[in-house]
Design an enzyme around this catalytic site. Structure first.
Site, mmCIF file in Angstrom:
data_model
loop_
_atom_site.group_PDB
_atom_site.id
_atom_site.type_symbol
_atom_site.label_atom_id
_atom_site.label_comp_id
_atom_site.label_asym_id
_atom_site.label_seq_id
_atom_site.Cartn_x
_atom_site.Cartn_y
_atom_site.Cartn_z
ATOM 1 N N ASN A 1 0.211 72.742 28.719
ATOM 2 C CA ASN A 1 1.440 71.944 28.677
ATOM 3 C C ASN A 1 2.291 72.071 27.418
ATOM 4 O O ASN A 1 3.495 71.814 27.467
ATOM 5 C CB ASN A 1 1.089 70.461 28.860
ATOM 6 C CG ASN A 1 0.445 70.191 30.201
ATOM 7 O OD1 ASN A 1 0.949 70.608 31.227
ATOM 8 N ND2 ASN A 1 -0.689 69.506 30.196
ATOM 9 N N TYR A 2 1.689 72.411 26.277
ATOM 10 C CA TYR A 2 2.444 72.323 25.020
ATOM 11 C C TYR A 2 2.586 73.637 24.256
ATOM 12 O O TYR A 2 3.405 73.724 23.351
ATOM 13 C CB TYR A 2 1.794 71.278 24.097
ATOM 14 C CG TYR A 2 1.949 69.870 24.618
ATOM 15 C CD1 TYR A 2 3.153 69.189 24.493
ATOM 16 C CD2 TYR A 2 0.901 69.230 25.258
ATOM 17 C CE1 TYR A 2 3.308 67.901 24.985
ATOM 18 C CE2 TYR A 2 1.042 67.938 25.758
ATOM 19 C CZ TYR A 2 2.247 67.285 25.616
ATOM 20 O OH TYR A 2 2.404 66.013 26.105
ATOM 21 N N LEU A 3 1.774 74.635 24.577
ATOM 22 C CA LEU A 3 1.845 75.902 23.848
ATOM 23 C C LEU A 3 2.581 76.939 24.682
ATOM 24 O O LEU A 3 2.156 77.262 25.796
ATOM 25 C CB LEU A 3 0.436 76.404 23.508
ATOM 26 C CG LEU A 3 -0.426 75.453 22.666
ATOM 27 C CD1 LEU A 3 -1.794 76.063 22.416
ATOM 28 C CD2 LEU A 3 0.263 75.121 21.351
#
Length: 598
Positions: A556-558
């Site tokens: 989700n974030y990288l």
């Protein structure tokens, strides 16, 4: 089930609900008072509607005995595990054929895979952390509960169970294919296209490009909120302090919660009790974040931020809001004034990806082995997961898993020892060679005996399974099965091999099954030493990551392009870091050059 020692004859509707709990009596859930209370409250409602056929009155949870149900489910599991390969293959083919009509849809003339095409079955709500509704009964979802979203003028699909759809809509402005409201929390559940679909891929790409775009504005935003930390308007000052936390600590923005929801908070919903002041400039955060995961952090902050928190807490009770003049909506509207679509979540994605890129650039050993590079990658991933508070409880199987790894390491050392002893048997000069004279650590006489006993047991079991499998295949092909004497002969050979190994113990000599020249043995030892070194690094990595959930940040974030470019630059196969699911989810990231940077 039994009640107060008496067998209860339940109708199917009530028996199903009792079975949901019966299957879980050996889990942590069944030891939880809230879980048990919520289950029993809902079970009593079902019993009122579908009472026991033999008139047993069930009123107390403590008198219920679900053990016979648990035993039944365990027996079914054992039966399933003992299925032959042919039976498993047949069962899978039948399941695939049943699901085939529902796994794909047509989108703008293209065949696209559907993601979660199965509706959640009824069961007991687990919840995460200390959720007040855990244990509540999740009801069966029927066609009458479901709204489907299809194209205009196309045939309406028939439900696979009796019933009619709640509603059929033709809305091409949304990406969901079906939805319904689950009964426990009243949340909408959706059916979407699969992760690798064209729409989802476009959505992911847009999300990470939005985070990259923030680079152009982040300096201005930081200058503005740092100036506003001293603003005389207390609302402006609170917003600036909240933005400082969101930026520096990657806190989620947070939303208000109802009384029947888990008491989780984010930045804007922090209460005074969640932040403690420790002079001269340290703040201690302690609260339940998303999914009821505890966020605990002792952090030194800017002097003005420390002063602001002291002011915001002054005259308030512990349960009062820390930021009583800020809410998530207003904060996100303020952020959007700098850049279209900018929210607190974009900040988390930006900081996570930027931190990850920086850690990889600084921490990857240029001349390291693939495993050393993988450890550097996982370390960077861990640091980002810690920044984003992606924690997890140590898996129950962790110690067992580490035990298996220690056994495997001992096995590798055993192989190396046997090869050394083979060299000694060929030429005694090798005993003085500094490369081979030192004995392996962790390999005393008892360890060697235990390892050989385990190896023998595995080989005997493997031989028996192979014999059984070969005979099953022969029967399928209409051929004569092998005689039992073939198996007996094989088992006899294995026993003889291990008797020989037992005699070799303590002699520092070993006879290889097949003769090899000394150069080949030396080469094999070198390879084993490299293997041992790599495996030790894997063990260190596993131990270091036992309390951190790496997957959440990776998904989700990288930005996946960071990983792909890093793999290309450092000669690491991307398959070592991305599962097949992630490869399917991020096809657009696979084409980047090795010099791409976030």
């Amino acid at each position: 089930m039994k009640y107060n020692g008496q067998t209860v004859d339940l109708p199917p509707e009530a028996e199903e609900v009792a079975g949901f709990y019966g299957a879980m009596i050996d889990t942590e859930h069944a030891k939880d008072a809230t879980f048990n209370k919520n289950f029993f409250d809902d079970f009593l409602k079902i019993l009122k509607k579908y009472p026991p056929k033999n008139g047993v009155k069930i009123t107390k949870f403590e008198l219920c005995d679900f053990r016979s149900m648990f035993d039944h489910f365990e027996a079914e599991k054992t039966k399933k595990k003992s299925m032959t390969s042919a039976e498993k293959k047949t069962a899978k083919a039948a399941k695939d054929a049943l699901e085939a009509p529902y796994t794909h849809c047509t989108l703008d003339g293209r065949k696209e895979k559907v993601g979660n095409f199965r509706v959640e079955p009824p069961g007991l709500f687990r919840g995460r952390g200390d959720h007040p509704k855990k244990g509540a009964l999740k009801l069966r979802v029927r066609p009458e509960d479901i709204t489907i979203n299809i194209g205009k003028d196309v045939p309406i699909p028939t439900p696979n169970v009796p019933g009619t759809w709640k509603e059929v809509v033709n809305d091409n402005t949304v990406t969901w294919l079906a939805n319904w409201v689950e009964n426990v929390n009243g949340n909408y559940k959706y059916v979407f296209l699969a992760a690798g679909s064209s729409i989802k891929g476009q959505s992911d790409w847009t999300k990470f490009e939005k985070a990259r775009e923030l680079k152009k504005y982040v300096d201005q935003i930081r200058n503005d909120y740092n100036d506003a930390l001293r603003n005389k308007n207390m609302g402006e000052r609170q917003r600036a302090t909240a933005m400082y936390f969101i930026d520096k600590l990657a806190l989620r923005a947070g939303n208000e919660k109802g009384d029947d929801e888990a008491d989780t908070v984010g930045c804007c919903s922090l209460r005074c009790e969640h932040v403690t002041l420790e002079p001269p400039n340290k703040l201690v955060f302690d609260f339940l974040g998303k999914d009821s995961i505890r966020y605990y952090n002792e952090v030194a902050v800017d002097e003005q931020v420390y002063k602001n928190i002291r002011i915001f807490k002054n005259g308030k009770n512990p349960e009062d809001e820390l930021f009583d003049r800020v809410n998530t909506g207003a904060l996100n509207r303020h952020l959007a004034s700098y850049m279209k679509g900018l929210t607190a979540k974009v900040f988390r994605t930006y900081n996570a990806s930027l931190t990850f890129q920086d850690l990889l650039d600084r921490g990857t050993p240029e001349k390291g082995t693939v495993q050393e590079k993988l450890n550097a990658y996982n370390h960077a991933n861990r640091m980002v997961a810690i920044l984003c508070n992606h924690q997890r409880a140590v898996p129950k199987t962790h110690e067992q898993s580490m035990g298996k790894m220690r056994d495997k390491l001992r096995g590798l050392k055993y192989e190396r020892m046997k090869l050394r002893h083979a060299l000694f048997a060929i030429d005694a000069k090798y005993k003085k060679d500094k490369r081979y004279k030192e004995p392996e650590s962790d390999l005393d006489d008892d360890a060697i005996a235990t390892h050989e006993d385990n190896l023998k047991a595995k080989e005997l079991e493997k031989a028996e399974k192979k014999f059984q499998k070969d005979n099953e295949k022969a029967a399928e092909d209409g051929k004569e099965p092998q005689d039992e004497s073939v198996l007996k002969e094989k088992l006899k050979e294995i026993e003889a091999d291990y008797k020989r190994l037992k005699k070799e113990r303590g002699t520092e000599k070993h006879v290889l099954k097949r003769e090899k020249p000394t150069e080949k043995i030396e080469e094999a030892i070198d390879k084993l030493e490299e293997k041992i070194k790599t495996f030790k690094l894997q063990m260190e990595d596993r131990e270091a990551g036992k309390e951190v959930a790496l997957g959440t940040s990776k998904i989700n974030y990288l930005d996946p392009r960071i990983t792909v470019a890093w793999c290309k630059e450092h000669g690491v196969p991307v398959e070592r870091l991305f599962s097949k699911t992630l490869m399917t989810k991020f096809p657009w990231a696979m084409e980047v050059d090795m010099d791409w940077k976030f």
